[in-house]
Design a protein around this motif. Structure first.
Motif, PDB file in Angstrom:
ATOM      1  N   LYS A 120     101.316  44.643  68.168  1.00  0.00           N
ATOM      2  CA  LYS A 120     100.903  45.141  69.479  1.00  0.00           C
ATOM      3  C   LYS A 120     100.946  44.046  70.550  1.00  0.00           C
ATOM      4  N   GLN A 121     101.017  42.788  70.094  1.00  0.00           N
ATOM      5  CA  GLN A 121     101.000  41.635  70.998  1.00  0.00           C
ATOM      6  C   GLN A 121      99.713  41.626  71.839  1.00  0.00           C
ATOM      7  N   HIS A 122      98.591  41.937  71.187  1.00  0.00           N
ATOM      8  CA  HIS A 122      97.274  41.923  71.831  1.00  0.00           C
ATOM      9  C   HIS A 122      96.337  41.005  71.058  1.00  0.00           C
ATOM     10  N   THR A 123      95.447  40.374  71.798  1.00  0.00           N
ATOM     11  CA  THR A 123      94.335  39.647  71.208  1.00  0.00           C
ATOM     12  C   THR A 123      93.108  40.509  71.406  1.00  0.00           C
ATOM     13  N   VAL A 124      92.329  40.694  70.343  1.00  0.00           N
ATOM     14  CA  VAL A 124      91.136  41.535  70.412  1.00  0.00           C
ATOM     15  C   VAL A 124      89.907  40.695  70.116  1.00  0.00           C
ATOM     16  N   TRP A 125      88.970  40.730  71.055  1.00  0.00           N
ATOM     17  CA  TRP A 125      87.664  40.107  70.871  1.00  0.00           C
ATOM     18  C   TRP A 125      86.694  41.212  70.505  1.00  0.00           C
ATOM     19  N   GLU A 126      85.714  40.875  69.649  1.00  0.00           N
ATOM     20  CA  GLU A 126      84.704  41.867  69.305  1.00  0.00           C
ATOM     21  C   GLU A 126      83.305  41.258  69.339  1.00  0.00           C
ATOM     22  N   TRP A 127      82.343  42.117  69.690  1.00  0.00           N
ATOM     23  CA  TRP A 127      80.932  41.753  69.742  1.00  0.00           C
ATOM     24  C   TRP A 127      80.143  42.714  68.868  1.00  0.00           C
ATOM     25  N   LEU A 128      79.254  42.177  68.048  1.00  0.00           N
ATOM     26  CA  LEU A 128      78.365  43.010  67.260  1.00  0.00           C
ATOM     27  C   LEU A 128      77.366  43.664  68.214  1.00  0.00           C
ATOM     28  N   MET A 129      77.318  45.002  68.188  1.00  0.00           N
ATOM     29  CA  MET A 129      76.394  45.745  69.054  1.00  0.00           C
ATOM     30  C   MET A 129      75.134  46.135  68.285  1.00  0.00           C
ATOM     31  N   GLU A 130      75.310  46.408  67.010  1.00  0.00           N
ATOM     32  CA  GLU A 130      74.205  46.889  66.194  1.00  0.00           C
ATOM     33  C   GLU A 130      74.420  46.423  64.766  1.00  0.00           C
ATOM     34  N   ARG A 131      73.409  45.754  64.209  1.00  0.00           N
ATOM     35  CA  ARG A 131      73.507  45.268  62.840  1.00  0.00           C
ATOM     36  C   ARG A 131      73.471  46.411  61.845  1.00  0.00           C
ATOM     37  N   SER A 132      74.051  46.190  60.698  1.00  0.00           N
ATOM     38  CA  SER A 132      74.006  47.162  59.618  1.00  0.00           C
ATOM     39  C   SER A 132      72.598  47.190  59.027  1.00  0.00           C
ATOM     40  N   THR A 133      72.104  48.381  58.763  1.00  0.00           N
ATOM     41  CA  THR A 133      70.812  48.555  58.096  1.00  0.00           C
ATOM     42  C   THR A 133      71.029  49.476  56.906  1.00  0.00           C
ATOM     43  N   THR A 134      69.962  49.829  56.249  1.00  0.00           N
ATOM     44  CA  THR A 134      70.100  50.761  55.131  1.00  0.00           C
ATOM     45  C   THR A 134      70.522  52.141  55.617  1.00  0.00           C
ATOM     46  N   VAL A 135      70.313  52.426  56.908  1.00  0.00           N
ATOM     47  CA  VAL A 135      70.649  53.729  57.478  1.00  0.00           C
ATOM     48  C   VAL A 135      71.941  53.683  58.290  1.00  0.00           C
TER      49      VAL A 135
END
Length: 162
Positions: A120-135
């Motif tokens: 795709k010739q794209h660079t993707v940045w990501e940010w954690l919005m919500e941590r994983s929990t048991t739910v």
């Protein structure tokens, strides 16, 4: 005891452990607290953003493990002006096509990760919005940049629990 807790929180924050952020934010008061108090509680900033009015905004990103990024603005008088947690829907909505990486970084702080997609010739940045929990699964906000370093799209995805 209060001073010990403050020092412990500052040490943990400098190591990227955010358990004390809630206490630190509650204890600091805009218009009253000093830059020295902010540094004592949060440690040195990861990035300093200089503003047109002479103030400075200190970045305290808790990525990749934390779902927070505090932007703390200090006035020219070395007094705390504002504490803003930027990983939120209001900030995501302000990301627009054509923005630069610096524009995005100033709004959201350091990303959790960056990856280049060859096809795709794209660079993707990501940010954690919500941590994983048991739910819940861990949720991420993404920003894609073209080869000129300009935003072309944003998105979201969830990582399944392991």
């Amino acid at each position: 005891m209060k001073r010990f807790l403050s020092m412990l929180c500052a040490l943990l924050a400098s190591l990227g452990i955010t358990a004390c952020d809630y206490l630190n934010v509650r204890e600091l008061k805009p218009g009253v607290s000093t830059a020295a108090e902010v540094r004592e509680r949060f440690g040195p900033p990861q990035q300093e953003w200089h503003n047109d009015d002479g103030s400075v905004t200190w970045e305290y990103s808790r990525q990749p493990e934390g779902a927070e990024c505090y932007m703390i603005t200090i006035g020219t008088d070395s007094i705390l002006r504002e504490i803003d947690q930027r990983i939120n829907e209001q900030t995501f909505a302000r990301i627009e096509r054509g923005m630069t990486g610096d524009d995005v970084r100033r709004m959201l702080g350091r990303p959790a990760s960056s990856q280049f997609f060859q096809l795709k010739q794209h660079t993707v940045w990501e940010w954690l919005m919500e941590r994983s929990t048991t739910v819940n699964e861990a949720a991420y906000f993404t920003v894609s940049f073209n080869n000129e370093g300009r935003v072309v799209e944003t998105g979201r995805y969830s990582k399944p629990k392991r």
